[in-house]
Design an enzyme around this catalytic site. Structure first.
Site, short mmCIF file in Angstrom:
data_model
loop_
_atom_site.label_atom_id
_atom_site.label_comp_id
_atom_site.label_asym_id
_atom_site.label_seq_id
_atom_site.Cartn_x
_atom_site.Cartn_y
_atom_site.Cartn_z
N LYS A 216 0.87 -1.19 0.00
CA LYS A 216 0.00 0.00 0.00
C LYS A 216 0.90 1.24 0.00
CE LYS A 216 -4.38 1.14 2.22
NZ LYS A 216 -5.12 1.51 1.04
N1 PMP Z 1 -7.37 -2.19 -3.31
C1 PMP Z 1 -6.83 -0.98 -3.13
C2 PMP Z 1 -6.02 -0.38 -4.22
C3 PMP Z 1 -7.05 -0.29 -1.93
O1 PMP Z 1 -6.53 0.92 -1.75
C4 PMP Z 1 -7.83 -0.89 -0.93
C5 PMP Z 1 -8.10 -0.16 0.36
N2 PMP Z 1 -7.13 -0.42 1.31
C6 PMP Z 1 -8.35 -2.17 -1.15
C7 PMP Z 1 -8.10 -2.79 -2.36
C8 PMP Z 1 -9.12 -2.90 -0.10
O2 PMP Z 1 -8.25 -3.31 0.91
P1 PMP Z 1 -8.73 -3.48 2.43
O3 PMP Z 1 -9.90 -4.35 2.39
O4 PMP Z 1 -7.57 -4.08 3.12
O5 PMP Z 1 -9.06 -2.12 2.92
#
Ligand code: PMP
Length: 312
Positions: free
Chosen positions: A163
């Site tokens: 991320k």
């Molecule tokens: N894909 C991206 C590119 C994101 O930024 C997010 C948000 N964090 C997600 C998927 C979903 O991830 P999560 O369920 O861990 O929030």
């Protein structure tokens, strides 16, 4: 109300201490500001009005991915997983929000030197703040989405399972294009032309009662909500496939929904002007959505271990 007004009564963790958020400021020369050399997490806390606690959803899993993101780009911070969890709880106590709250921890290259250089900036600063947040996408009305003309960043360009701050220009481009064209969200294809995910959320479709989502090797962020949906669906006895998904499968899906910490579970009613199923919330999406919203609030005993409950 401006962003500053909504958050100005809150405290942040910055430079090793808890400070009023308006004091948590960086120099404009900061490397991370110039080049996006940072990584972050987004975590939700759900406020229980009756019992006065916040249920923080999958806190330890978020920090595990946070540390993995740092590992992928080859840098470190001065805090352990345990420190990060404790720090977050301390900050939550200090802010004591009486509302659903979004928590944003991040680590960044704090040097003021010119040029991106993760060898020089190999120990990142850590900071964290939080603010009230309701729905980020409409969850109950059904949203209209399009396939983006932008491709999802590939693992060998900017690792998509980390991320990374700078990679969110990719998300912003897709979102902007979608909104300008009258849609609420976008779906990325990856460089191979396979379905990847939304601008900041993972995607599921249902075909013939099978829940389908792109595989972890299709340049997605490995979402914690995605994992949650898979676990809940499997406990409910639904068949699940994690595999390559073609664009045209989206057009004939019976159901579709996004999931993510921000998005929660938001069902999709139209993709590229084609109605998904009968254009109503699907049976499987509905079941998962209803269960999910009880689980994250700490209301389902079976899944309580995912919730860190803290009295505020
Ligand atoms: N894909 C991206 C590119 C994101 O930024 C997010 C948000 N964090 C997600 C998927 C979903 O991830 P999560 O369920 O861990 O929030």
């Amino acid at each position: 109300m401006s962003d500053l007004q909504t958050t100005s009564h809150l405290f942040a963790f910055f430079n090793g201490k808890v400070v009023p958020i308006e004091k948590a400021q960086v120099n404009i020369q900061t490397n991370a500001l110039q080049y996006g050399t940072g990584i972050f997490a987004g975590i939700r806390g759900y406020y229980n009005t009756n019992q006065g606690f916040i249920s923080i959803f999958r806190l330890t899993d978020h920090f595990a991915r946070f540390l993995n993101s740092l590992k992928i780009i080859g840098v470190s911070i001065e805090y352990s997983h345990k420190d990060l969890v404790e720090l977050t709880l301390k900050l939550m106590k200090k802010n004591a929000p009486k509302t659903d709250t979004y928590i944003r921890p991040f680590a960044y290259a704090g040097s003021l030197q010119l040029s991106p250089n993760l060898e020089r900036d190999n120990v990142f600063e850590f900071a964290e703040y939080m603010f009230p947040l309701g729905d980020y996408l409409p969850t109950y009305k059904g949203i209209k989405v399009c396939i983006s003309s932008w491709r999802r960043i590939s693992d060998n360009a900017i690792p998509s399972r980390a991320k990374i701050c700078g990679s969110y220009i990719n998300s912003a481009l897709a979102k902007k294009e979608a909104v300008q064209n009258g849609f609420e969200e976008a779906i990325f294809l990856n460089e191979a032309g396979n379905v990847a995910e939304g601008s900041a959320m993972n995607l599921f479709i249902v075909r013939d009662n099978v829940l389908i989502t792109s595989s972890k090797s299709d340049d997605i962020l490995e979402g914690i909500t995605r994992r949650t949906v898979i676990e809940l669906a499997s406990d409910l006895g639904f068949a699940i496939e994690e595999r390559v998904v073609d664009r045209s499968e989206l057009y004939i899906a019976d159901e579709a929904f996004f999931c993510g910490t921000g998005a929660q579970i938001a069902w999709i009613k139209e993709i590229d002007h084609r109605k998904v199923g009968n254009g109503k919330r699907g049976k499987i999406s509905g079941k998962l959505q209803d269960l999910f919203f009880r689980v994250v609030r700490g209301d389902v005993q079976e899944y309580e271990t995912w919730c860190t409950k803290i009295k505020v």
